[in-house]
Design an enzyme around this catalytic site. Structure first.
Site, PDB file in Angstrom:
ATOM      1  N   ASN A  37      -2.822   2.067   5.299  1.00 56.46           N
ATOM      2  CA  ASN A  37      -1.823   1.050   4.983  1.00 56.46           C
ATOM      3  C   ASN A  37      -1.601   0.249   6.264  1.00 56.46           C
ATOM      4  OD1 ASN A  37       0.478  -0.415   4.358  1.00 56.46           O
ATOM      5  ND2 ASN A  37       1.852   1.333   4.482  1.00 56.46           N
ATOM      6  N   GLY A  38      -1.729  -1.080   6.170  1.00 61.50           N
ATOM      7  CA  GLY A  38      -1.515  -1.903   7.357  1.00 61.50           C
ATOM      8  C   GLY A  38      -2.652  -2.892   7.540  1.00 61.50           C
ATOM      9  N   LYS A  57      10.694 -13.290 -11.867  1.00 64.77           N
ATOM     10  CA  LYS A  57      10.105 -13.277 -10.525  1.00 64.77           C
ATOM     11  C   LYS A  57       8.925 -14.243 -10.446  1.00 64.77           C
ATOM     12  CE  LYS A  57       9.754 -11.852  -6.310  1.00 64.77           C
ATOM     13  NZ  LYS A  57      10.744 -12.448  -5.396  1.00 64.77           N
ATOM     14  N   LYS A 114      20.210 -19.533  -3.062  1.00 64.38           N
ATOM     15  CA  LYS A 114      20.391 -18.076  -3.054  1.00 64.38           C
ATOM     16  C   LYS A 114      21.729 -17.710  -3.679  1.00 64.38           C
ATOM     17  CE  LYS A 114      17.479 -16.750  -2.591  1.00 64.38           C
ATOM     18  NZ  LYS A 114      16.115 -17.148  -2.467  1.00 64.38           N
ATOM     19  N   GLU A 150      21.808 -18.420  -7.526  1.00 66.37           N
ATOM     20  CA  GLU A 150      20.954 -17.632  -8.417  1.00 66.37           C
ATOM     21  C   GLU A 150      21.409 -16.180  -8.558  1.00 66.37           C
ATOM     22  OE1 GLU A 150      16.698 -17.019  -7.541  1.00 66.37           O
ATOM     23  OE2 GLU A 150      17.132 -17.187  -5.421  1.00 66.37           O
ATOM     24  N   CYS A 206       0.822  -1.216   0.000  1.00 67.93           N
ATOM     25  CA  CYS A 206       0.000   0.000   0.000  1.00 67.93           C
ATOM     26  C   CYS A 206       0.861   1.273   0.000  1.00 67.93           C
ATOM     27  CB  CYS A 206      -0.947   0.103   1.177  1.00 67.93           C
ATOM     28  SG  CYS A 206      -2.211  -1.160   1.188  1.00 67.93           S
ATOM     29  N   GLU A 244      18.335 -23.831   0.772  1.00 68.37           N
ATOM     30  CA  GLU A 244      17.971 -22.462   0.400  1.00 68.37           C
ATOM     31  C   GLU A 244      19.214 -21.570   0.305  1.00 68.37           C
ATOM     32  OE1 GLU A 244      15.678 -21.032  -0.899  1.00 68.37           O
ATOM     33  OE2 GLU A 244      15.886 -18.916  -0.428  1.00 68.37           O
ATOM     34  N   TRP A 288      -2.547  -2.712  -1.812  1.00 73.25           N
ATOM     35  CA  TRP A 288      -2.045  -4.081  -1.958  1.00 73.25           C
ATOM     36  C   TRP A 288      -2.957  -4.903  -1.058  1.00 73.25           C
ATOM     37  CZ3 TRP A 288       1.511  -7.427  -4.055  1.00 73.25           C
ATOM     38  CH2 TRP A 288       1.874  -8.543  -3.310  1.00 73.25           C
ATOM     39  N   ARG A 309       6.092  -0.373  -4.500  1.00 70.25           N
ATOM     40  CA  ARG A 309       5.624  -1.083  -3.306  1.00 70.25           C
ATOM     41  C   ARG A 309       4.630  -2.193  -3.656  1.00 70.25           C
ATOM     42  NH1 ARG A 309       6.447   1.819   1.343  1.00 70.25           N
ATOM     43  NH2 ARG A 309       4.539   1.129   2.356  1.00 70.25           N
ATOM     44  N   HIS A 341      28.716 -39.718   1.678  1.00 70.86           N
ATOM     45  CA  HIS A 341      28.185 -40.579   0.616  1.00 70.86           C
ATOM     46  C   HIS A 341      28.477 -40.010  -0.771  1.00 70.86           C
ATOM     47  CE1 HIS A 341      26.329 -43.063   3.640  1.00 70.86           C
ATOM     48  NE2 HIS A 341      25.813 -41.978   4.197  1.00 70.86           N
TER      49      HIS A 341
HETATM   50  C1  AGP Z   1      13.623 -17.809  -5.352  1.00 69.14           C
HETATM   51  O1  AGP Z   1      14.690 -17.008  -5.012  1.00 69.14           O
HETATM   52  C2  AGP Z   1      13.449 -18.065  -6.750  1.00 69.14           C
HETATM   53  N1  AGP Z   1      13.411 -16.890  -7.487  1.00 69.14           N
HETATM   54  C3  AGP Z   1      12.445 -19.143  -7.152  1.00 69.14           C
HETATM   55  O2  AGP Z   1      13.017 -20.352  -6.752  1.00 69.14           O
HETATM   56  C4  AGP Z   1      11.009 -19.095  -6.618  1.00 69.14           C
HETATM   57  O3  AGP Z   1      10.996 -19.342  -5.245  1.00 69.14           O
HETATM   58  C5  AGP Z   1      10.155 -20.124  -7.370  1.00 69.14           C
HETATM   59  O4  AGP Z   1      10.092 -19.775  -8.715  1.00 69.14           O
HETATM   60  C6  AGP Z   1       8.760 -20.262  -6.800  1.00 69.14           C
HETATM   61  O5  AGP Z   1       8.046 -19.073  -6.902  1.00 69.14           O
HETATM   62  P1  AGP Z   1       6.729 -18.834  -6.077  1.00 69.14           P
HETATM   63  O6  AGP Z   1       7.084 -18.831  -4.640  1.00 69.14           O
HETATM   64  O7  AGP Z   1       6.208 -17.511  -6.566  1.00 69.14           O
HETATM   65  O8  AGP Z   1       5.785 -19.955  -6.390  1.00 69.14           O
END
Ligand code: AGP
Length: 608
Positions: free
Chosen positions: A98-99, A603, A486, A489, A2, A482, A74, A27, A505
């Site tokens: 907003n909130g 994204k 990170k 990527e 928002c 994770e 939002w 935002r 292993h």
């Molecule tokens: C995360 O850093 C990635 N960009 C990617 O793995 C992402 O989490 C994945 O595409 C799933 O997206 P979502 O959470 O919008 O479903």
């Protein structure tokens, strides 16, 4: 999450409001609106969708006046639509907010019982009704807003404009941002600095619990529960781009730092410490339904899959239900056994990921109950589900998911506690203790973030690495996966995450003096075993980077240590994830990659 803009001055304000809202577009939003005082009336215009839709509406119905408020919404309560867009009007007052108002259900019930009719599904409309009622009791506007704030619980930044007084806008802030712009014969207010910079570089940051009034001549600021306060005027020297990122170099870094707030917002209004359980009617998972669950199947991709692994682990350990986590992209192509009695939890930041959506739909067709854990209100996965558990992390702009990941971990921890309590697997005391631990996570994240510079120093030392390993056991195994995702990527360094016990292993063959190995060593039930795995790495000259809450634990084996505050086993992954995000960020930044938009990635992945 928002955007708010307010203007009181001498110029036509509609274009100024629209321009301010454009500066707040980053935002995220799904609808927008303005209220302008035309000298006689409040003219309110709202539109679903992008700001061009609001611009078109203003083109068809021009509004004239020099005092107004505007908003980009939002959605959190109620679908993204014109009737839920702000401003909301009751009687002679228009409100933008907003909130999240935590006690909106009880307030709305009371207001409805007293004959108030609601035109939207939002929590915000309550605020407009309450102010209107207070005005009806004879209070003047400023005091009417003050009285209203006293009954609100939760997070808010609000701006209020009254038909009866075009000379001022009333503003209040509690846990949502609000900043005043100080011009020459003009005053503004906004959710963030970029919306003010075309008019002034002199701003006043309001503090939580502040109530303000702006007029052309200046601002009056008081404490909601007390007298006047002085807030300093700050001169902004950031560029517009820097301002949109809150002064951070990248959105990713900003979002990493927003995590304490994202967790607070995700917990807000849901944690019932007295009962040791949750208020989460939206999930459609009452105690009876929870008792009938035969199995929980988590479906997700990428980072969300790593959060799903966290959920899976806790559903088993806290709720004693069989649970599995599956990559959504694999699930639907193998004719899975899924159906009645299964609770399918679709986890997704965007709520639009094609594989997760298709897998959730398929599971629903086969008779499973579907719960969406998503960050975007009204997104496709939310619509395809029987119930929702929204993460309230706010819009995430960096392609690499950070604050949405830890908000997912928080939401899934709540889910496990809820199911555990409903099925009698968790006592009130245990539920309460776990929720208390969750509530304490934001403070522990803040403490961890304060050590960002130390993590940057470690990042510099591995900036030229070709490969990296991340190790953890139990819940930390998901954090390791994770952490590796990170790093790869955004920095393009090849990285792998492993459960510590798997090292011998195969992957141990990779370890030599050039291999950074990030080891997750929180004080939990896996620590002893993990330490043996770390010794194996150290014996092969691997460069151990230890993330731990007890420094003495890795004294002789770690080349670098990152100390985080101690947290209970169920929630420590929310804290230990933070330094791993920082590490990846700083490595990538020093390598000069496009941190917010890494090559080849999007994204929202809407193709299978
Ligand atoms: C995360 O850093 C990635 N960009 C990617 O793995 C992402 O989490 C994945 O595409 C799933 O997206 P979502 O959470 O919008 O479903």
């Amino acid at each position: 999450m928002c955007g708010i803009i307010g203007y009181v001055g001498n110029e036509e304000c509609a274009p100024i409001l629209l321009d301010g809202l454009r500066r707040l577009e980053y935002r995220g939003y799904d609808s927008a609106g303005v209220a302008v005082h035309d000298g006689q009336e409040l003219r309110v215009l709202r539109a679903a969708g992008k700001l061009t839709a609001l611009g078109d509406a203003l083109g068809r119905n021009p509004v004239h006046g020099a005092t107004g408020i505007g908003h980009t919404r939002w959605a959190t309560h109620g679908k993204p639509s014109e009737h839920n867009a702000h401003p909301h009007v009751s009687g002679n007052v228009a409100v933008v907010h907003n909130g999240i108002i935590e006690n909106h259900v009880e307030l709305k019930t009371e207001l409805k019982a007293s004959g108030r009719v609601f035109k939207s599904d939002t929590d915000t409309e309550i605020v407009a009704h309450l102010i209107d009622l207070a005005l009806g009791r004879g209070l003047e506007l400023f005091e009417a807003v003050r009285e209203t704030l006293k009954v609100l619980r939760g997070a808010y930044a609000i701006a209020v404009l009254s038909k009866d007084d075009p000379s001022r806008i009333i503003l209040a802030k509690n846990a949502s941002p609000l900043v005043l712009g100080v011009g020459d014969g003009v005053m503004l207010a906004a959710s963030d600095v970029p919306a003010l910079l075309s008019h002034t570089r002199d701003v006043i940051f309001l503090e939580d619990g502040d109530l303000a009034e702006i007029r052309r001549e200046g601002a009056k600021i008081v404490r909601v529960d007390g007298g006047p306060v002085e807030r300093p005027v700050t001169r902004i020297t950031w560029s517009l781009m820097q301002a949109e990122r809150g002064g951070f170099k990248h959105f990713m870094l900003k979002e990493i730092h927003e995590q304490p707030r994202a967790i607070e917002d995700t917990l807000r209004g849901r944690v019932n410490l007295d009962e040791g359980g949750l208020e989460a009617g939206e999930m459609g998972l009452d105690a009876e339904t929870a008792k009938k669950i035969r199995r929980v199947v988590f479906l997700a991709c990428g980072t969300s899959y790593h959060a799903a692994l966290h959920g899976r682990y806790l559903l088993e350990s806290l709720a004693r239900v069989e649970a599995v986590a599956e990559l959504a992209s694999e699930f639907r192509y193998r004719d899975p056994v899924v159906g009645e009695g299964d609770l399918v939890v679709a986890v997704s930041q965007s709520g639009e990921t094609a594989d997760t959506l298709a897998a959730a739909k398929e599971a629903r067709e086969r008779g499973a109950r579907v719960l969406a854990v998503v960050n975007v209100q009204g997104s496709a996965i939310a619509r395809a589900a029987h119930g929702t558990l929204y993460t309230h992390a706010g819009p995430e702009i960096g392609v690499a998911s950070t604050k949405c990941f830890t908000a997912q971990q928080a939401a899934l921890t709540m889910l496990a506690i809820h199911v555990g309590r409903s099925r009698g697997a968790l006592s009130v005391e245990k539920g309460r203790a776990l929720l208390q631990e969750l509530v304490e996570v934001p403070a522990k994240m803040r403490e961890t973030l304060a050590g960002a510079r130390h993590v940057e120093g470690i990042a510099r030392s591995i900036v030229h690495a070709r490969d990296a390993l991340f190790l953890g056991r139990g819940l930390s195994a998901a954090v390791a996966l994770e952490g590796a995702l990170k790093l790869k990527e955004i920095s393009y360094i090849h990285a792998e995450g492993y459960a510590g016990g798997e090292m011998k292993h195969g992957p141990l063959a990779l370890v030599d003096r050039d291999m950074p190995v990030v080891c997750l060593l929180p004080s939990d039930s896996t620590l002893e075993k993990m330490l043996s795995n770390v010794q194996e790495v150290r014996a092969r000259d691997g460069v151990v980077i230890a993330v731990l809450d007890e420094p003495s634990v890795a004294r002789d084996i770690a080349a670098h240590t990152i100390v985080v505050p101690r947290a209970a086993e169920a929630v420590s992954p929310l804290v230990t994830s933070v330094p791993l995000q920082l590490l990846s960020y700083y490595v990538a930044d020093h390598r000069g990659t496009d941190v917010d938009q890494p090559r080849n990635l999007a994204k929202t992945v809407t193709v299978e």
